[in-house]
Design a protein around this motif. Structure first.
Motif, PDB file in Angstrom:
ATOM      1  N   ASP A   1       0.841  -1.207   0.000  1.00 13.14           N
ATOM      2  CA  ASP A   1       0.000   0.000   0.000  1.00 13.14           C
ATOM      3  C   ASP A   1       0.876   1.257   0.000  1.00 13.14           C
ATOM      4  OD1 ASP A   1      -2.057  -1.818   0.110  1.00 13.14           O
ATOM      5  OD2 ASP A   1      -2.836  -1.199   2.058  1.00 13.14           O
ATOM      6  N   LEU A   2       1.955   1.214   0.778  1.00 14.39           N
ATOM      7  CA  LEU A   2       2.889   2.359   0.792  1.00 14.39           C
ATOM      8  C   LEU A   2       3.567   2.504  -0.573  1.00 14.39           C
ATOM      9  CD1 LEU A   2       4.898   2.274   4.165  1.00 14.39           C
ATOM     10  CD2 LEU A   2       3.051   3.822   3.521  1.00 14.39           C
ATOM     11  N   VAL A   3       3.977   1.367  -1.136  1.00 14.56           N
ATOM     12  CA  VAL A   3       4.680   1.412  -2.429  1.00 14.56           C
ATOM     13  C   VAL A   3       3.764   2.020  -3.490  1.00 14.56           C
ATOM     14  CG1 VAL A   3       5.720   0.003  -4.264  1.00 14.56           C
ATOM     15  CG2 VAL A   3       6.208  -0.516  -1.872  1.00 14.56           C
ATOM     16  N   TYR A   4       2.498   1.601  -3.520  1.00 13.85           N
ATOM     17  CA  TYR A   4       1.541   2.140  -4.498  1.00 13.85           C
ATOM     18  C   TYR A   4       1.419   3.655  -4.322  1.00 13.85           C
ATOM     19  CZ  TYR A   4      -2.766   2.944  -7.096  1.00 13.85           C
ATOM     20  OH  TYR A   4      -3.699   3.426  -7.989  1.00 13.85           O
ATOM     21  N   LEU A   5       1.170   4.093  -3.094  1.00  9.21           N
ATOM     22  CA  LEU A   5       0.981   5.523  -2.822  1.00  9.21           C
ATOM     23  C   LEU A   5       2.190   6.345  -3.258  1.00  9.21           C
ATOM     24  CD1 LEU A   5      -0.515   7.923  -1.321  1.00  9.21           C
ATOM     25  CD2 LEU A   5       0.845   7.283   0.669  1.00  9.21           C
ATOM     26  N   PHE A   6       3.365   5.928  -2.817  1.00 10.36           N
ATOM     27  CA  PHE A   6       4.544   6.769  -3.051  1.00 10.36           C
ATOM     28  C   PHE A   6       5.056   6.659  -4.486  1.00 10.36           C
ATOM     29  CE2 PHE A   6       4.792   6.707   1.674  1.00 10.36           C
ATOM     30  CZ  PHE A   6       4.792   8.077   1.862  1.00 10.36           C
ATOM     31  N   GLU A   7       5.101   5.465  -5.028  1.00 10.07           N
ATOM     32  CA  GLU A   7       5.614   5.315  -6.404  1.00 10.07           C
ATOM     33  C   GLU A   7       4.686   6.039  -7.385  1.00 10.07           C
ATOM     34  OE1 GLU A   7       8.396   3.777  -7.664  1.00 10.07           O
ATOM     35  OE2 GLU A   7       9.176   3.097  -5.725  1.00 10.07           O
ATOM     36  N   ARG A   8       3.378   5.892  -7.188  1.00 11.27           N
ATOM     37  CA  ARG A   8       2.420   6.528  -8.089  1.00 11.27           C
ATOM     38  C   ARG A   8       2.469   8.056  -7.963  1.00 11.27           C
ATOM     39  NH1 ARG A   8      -0.908   4.148 -11.370  1.00 11.27           N
ATOM     40  NH2 ARG A   8      -2.630   5.379 -12.165  1.00 11.27           N
ATOM     41  N   SER A   9       2.941   8.515  -6.792  1.00 12.96           N
ATOM     42  CA  SER A   9       3.085   9.958  -6.577  1.00 12.96           C
ATOM     43  C   SER A   9       4.435  10.465  -7.054  1.00 12.96           C
ATOM     44  CB  SER A   9       2.932  10.283  -5.088  1.00 12.96           C
ATOM     45  OG  SER A   9       1.714   9.795  -4.603  1.00 12.96           O
ATOM     46  N   GLY A  10       5.251   9.558  -7.616  1.00 17.78           N
ATOM     47  CA  GLY A  10       6.514   9.988  -8.201  1.00 17.78           C
ATOM     48  C   GLY A  10       7.726   9.842  -7.305  1.00 17.78           C
ATOM     49  N   PHE A  11       7.588   9.082  -6.223  1.00 22.08           N
ATOM     50  CA  PHE A  11       8.729   8.917  -5.318  1.00 22.08           C
ATOM     51  C   PHE A  11       9.272   7.488  -5.387  1.00 22.08           C
ATOM     52  CE2 PHE A  11       6.025  12.265  -3.578  1.00 22.08           C
ATOM     53  CZ  PHE A  11       6.920  13.322  -3.653  1.00 22.08           C
ATOM     54  N   ASP A  12      10.547   7.387  -5.070  1.00 23.40           N
ATOM     55  CA  ASP A  12      11.235   6.109  -5.237  1.00 23.40           C
ATOM     56  C   ASP A  12      11.333   5.368  -3.895  1.00 23.40           C
ATOM     57  OD1 ASP A  12      12.802   4.049  -6.075  1.00 23.40           O
ATOM     58  OD2 ASP A  12      14.645   5.238  -6.193  1.00 23.40           O
ATOM     59  N   THR A  13      10.686   4.207  -3.829  1.00 19.21           N
ATOM     60  CA  THR A  13      10.761   3.396  -2.594  1.00 19.21           C
ATOM     61  C   THR A  13      11.824   2.307  -2.718  1.00 19.21           C
ATOM     62  OG1 THR A  13       9.134   1.798  -3.412  1.00 19.21           O
ATOM     63  CG2 THR A  13       8.267   3.674  -2.181  1.00 19.21           C
ATOM     64  N   GLY A  14      12.264   2.046  -3.936  1.00 17.49           N
ATOM     65  CA  GLY A  14      13.221   0.962  -4.163  1.00 17.49           C
ATOM     66  C   GLY A  14      12.566  -0.403  -4.117  1.00 17.49           C
ATOM     67  N   VAL A  15      11.237  -0.437  -3.961  1.00 14.63           N
ATOM     68  CA  VAL A  15      10.531  -1.721  -3.811  1.00 14.63           C
ATOM     69  C   VAL A  15       9.601  -1.926  -5.002  1.00 14.63           C
ATOM     70  CG1 VAL A  15       8.997  -3.069  -2.312  1.00 14.63           C
ATOM     71  CG2 VAL A  15      10.637  -1.470  -1.300  1.00 14.63           C
ATOM     72  N   ASP A  16       9.609  -3.147  -5.534  1.00 12.94           N
ATOM     73  CA  ASP A  16       8.774  -3.471  -6.684  1.00 12.94           C
ATOM     74  C   ASP A  16       7.346  -3.821  -6.216  1.00 12.94           C
ATOM     75  OD1 ASP A  16       8.896  -4.370  -9.715  1.00 12.94           O
ATOM     76  OD2 ASP A  16       7.705  -5.836  -8.605  1.00 12.94           O
ATOM     77  N   LEU A  17       6.359  -3.133  -6.776  1.00 19.89           N
ATOM     78  CA  LEU A  17       4.978  -3.321  -6.312  1.00 19.89           C
ATOM     79  C   LEU A  17       4.446  -4.725  -6.607  1.00 19.89           C
ATOM     80  CD1 LEU A  17       2.418  -2.292  -5.007  1.00 19.89           C
ATOM     81  CD2 LEU A  17       1.766  -1.263  -7.177  1.00 19.89           C
ATOM     82  N   ASP A  18       4.589  -5.175  -7.856  1.00 20.46           N
ATOM     83  CA  ASP A  18       4.067  -6.514  -8.196  1.00 20.46           C
ATOM     84  C   ASP A  18       4.713  -7.582  -7.320  1.00 20.46           C
ATOM     85  OD1 ASP A  18       2.361  -5.553 -10.090  1.00 20.46           O
ATOM     86  OD2 ASP A  18       3.737  -5.855 -11.770  1.00 20.46           O
ATOM     87  N   ALA A  19       6.020  -7.466  -7.153  1.00 17.75           N
ATOM     88  CA  ALA A  19       6.729  -8.462  -6.330  1.00 17.75           C
ATOM     89  C   ALA A  19       6.249  -8.415  -4.885  1.00 17.75           C
ATOM     90  CB  ALA A  19       8.238  -8.206  -6.395  1.00 17.75           C
ATOM     91  N   SER A  20       5.965  -7.216  -4.373  1.00 14.13           N
ATOM     92  CA  SER A  20       5.539  -7.138  -2.966  1.00 14.13           C
ATOM     93  C   SER A  20       4.115  -7.684  -2.806  1.00 14.13           C
ATOM     94  CB  SER A  20       5.690  -5.725  -2.399  1.00 14.13           C
ATOM     95  OG  SER A  20       4.970  -4.808  -3.151  1.00 14.13           O
ATOM     96  N   ILE A  21       3.255  -7.506  -3.805  1.00 15.50           N
ATOM     97  CA  ILE A  21       1.910  -8.110  -3.731  1.00 15.50           C
ATOM     98  C   ILE A  21       2.043  -9.637  -3.727  1.00 15.50           C
ATOM     99  CG2 ILE A  21      -0.290  -8.424  -4.970  1.00 15.50           C
ATOM    100  CD1 ILE A  21      -0.007  -5.506  -5.945  1.00 15.50           C
ATOM    101  N   LYS A  22       2.983 -10.145  -4.516  1.00 18.27           N
ATOM    102  CA  LYS A  22       3.182 -11.615  -4.562  1.00 18.27           C
ATOM    103  C   LYS A  22       3.654 -12.149  -3.198  1.00 18.27           C
ATOM    104  CE  LYS A  22       3.771 -12.628  -9.432  1.00 18.27           C
ATOM    105  NZ  LYS A  22       4.048 -11.374 -10.150  1.00 18.27           N
TER     106      LYS A  22
END
Ligand code: ZN
Length: 304
Positions: A258-279
Motif C-alpha cells: 500500500d505504501l509502495v503504491y501511494l509513493f511510487e504513483r506519486s513519483g517517489f522512489d521506494t526501491g521496492v517493486d509493487l508486483d513483487a511485494s503483492i506476490k
C-alpha cells in the motif's frame, strides 16, 4: 518515473518488520527455515532493511524463539541490514553477540504500558538504556523507538509535549535514528504533525522513522503527512500482517504494498517493486492460512 514535488527529496526507505511485528501475534509459528524464506522473498522485492528478530523471552513470545540461529544464517548472505528488537540488558547482549547490524531499543511513552511491557516506568527505562549504551558496541547502529507515542491502551491520549520530552532524553543518548510508534493504531494526521514536526525541526540531525499500524484505517494518511514533513523511513509489513497484544482486534502494520503504491504513483522512489511485494503478501497469506488486510492485495495494481 521518480520526480521531485513540493520540494521533497524523491526517495524514501521502507523497513520490513514482517518477520518481527508481523509474525509475533500469529498463531502459526514460523520455523527458522520459513523465516529465511520470508526474508529472502522480501529482499527480492527490493527491501534492504529488515527487522528480523526480537530478543525477548521465548516463553512469553514463542514466535520469536531462536533469534541467534536466524541471525547466524542471515549473516551468511549479507543482502540486507538486519535489526533486532531489545527490551533489556540480556536482550542487548544477545543481539550484540548475534552480530545484528542494528539494534532497536523500545521506550514506552506511558508509565502504565511501560510497567506492563518492560517492568519499569518510562523514566527508569531511559535511565536503564543509558547505562547499557555507556559501553556501546562499535559498528552496531542504534535506533530508539518510542512506543505508544500516539496513544496508550491504558492511559489514553499521549500529549505531544510528553513525546517531545521523552524524545529529548532519548536523543541525549545519541541514537542513529529515533522512531515514533503508533503501537495501537490510533493516530490521525493532526497527531503526526503535532509530534513529528517539532522532532524534525528541533533535531534535524537524527533521522526520524515512523511505525504505523492501520487499526483505524489512518496509517496511509499518516504516512503521507509524515512524508510531507520530511520523514523518509517507514516501518511496514507485507499484507499488513500483524496485531498488537495490548489492542484487541487491532490490525497490523501499514502494508508495504500500500505504501509502495501511494509513493511510487506519486513519483517517489521506494526501491521496492509493487508486483513483487503483492506476490509476497499473497504467499504470506497462504502461509498463515488467513486473509491479510492490505488494499493492494485485494485490489491489485492499477495499470493503464
Ligand atoms: Zn508495531
Amino acid at each position: 518515473m521518480a520526480r521531485v514535488i513540493f520540494g521533497m527529496s524523491n526517495s524514501l526507505e521502507i523497513i520490513d518488520v514482517t518477520p518481527r511485528d508481523g509474525l509475533q501475534n500469529e498463531p502459526v509459528i514460523f520455523s527458522i527455515g520459513e523465516k529465511l524464506e520470508l526474508i529472502s522473498r522480501s529482499i527480492e522485492t527490493g527491501i534492504s532493511r529488515i527487522e528480523a528478530a526480537s530478543f525477548v523471552n521465548p516463553k512469553k513470545v514463542p514466535q520469536m524463539a531462536n533469534p541467534e540461529q536466524l541471525l547466524d544464517k542471515l549473516s551468511i548472505k549479507k543482502k540486507a541490514k538486519y535489526s533486532g528488537l531489545v527490551l533489556n540488558e540480556r536482550g542487548y547482549k544477545r543481539a550484540v553477540d548475534s552480530k545484528c547490524d542494528e539494534i532497536t531499543f523500545v521506550i514506552v511513552a506511558s508509565d502504565e504500558f511501560s510497567l506492563r511491557n518492560q517492568g519499569m516506568t518510562t523514566a527508569q527505562s531511559i535511565e536503564y538504556i543509558s547505562k547499557l549504551l555507556k559501553n556501546r558496541e562499535a559498528g552496531i547502529k542504534v535506533c530508539i523507538s518510542i512506543a505508544a507515542a500516539f496513544g496508550c491502551p491504558f492511559e489514553g491520549v499521549v500529549r505531544p509535549s510528553q513525546v517531545i520530552e521523552i524524545a529529548e532524553k532519548c536523543l541525549d543518548l545519541c541514537p542513529d535514528e529515533i522512531s515514533l510508534a503508533d503501537t495501537i493504531g490510533v493516530a490521525i494526521p493532526k497527531d503526526v504533525k503535532e509530534k513529528v514536526e517539532p522532532l524534525i525541526s528541533l533535531y534535524s540531525n537524527t533521522p526520524v522513522r515512523l511505525h504505523l499500524h492501520n487499526t483505524r484505517n489512518t496509517a496511509i494518511s499518516n504516512a503521507w503527512t509524515a512524508f510531507e514533513l520530511g520523514v523518509k523511513r517507514f516501518d511496514a509489513s507485507f499484507g499488513g500482517i500483524g496485531g498488537c497484544p495490548f489492542a484487541p482486534n487491532a490490525t497490523g502494520n501499514v502494508a508495504i504494498e500500500d505504501l509502495v503504491y501511494l509513493f511510487e504513483r506519486s513519483g517517489f522512489d521506494t526501491g521496492v517493486d509493487l508486483d513483487a511485494s503483492i506476490k509476497v503478501a499473497e504467499w504470506l497469506s497462504g502461509q498463515v492460512k488467513h486473509p491479510l488486510p492490505s488494499a493492494l492485495l485485494a485490489a491489485g495494481d492499477f495499470k493503464i
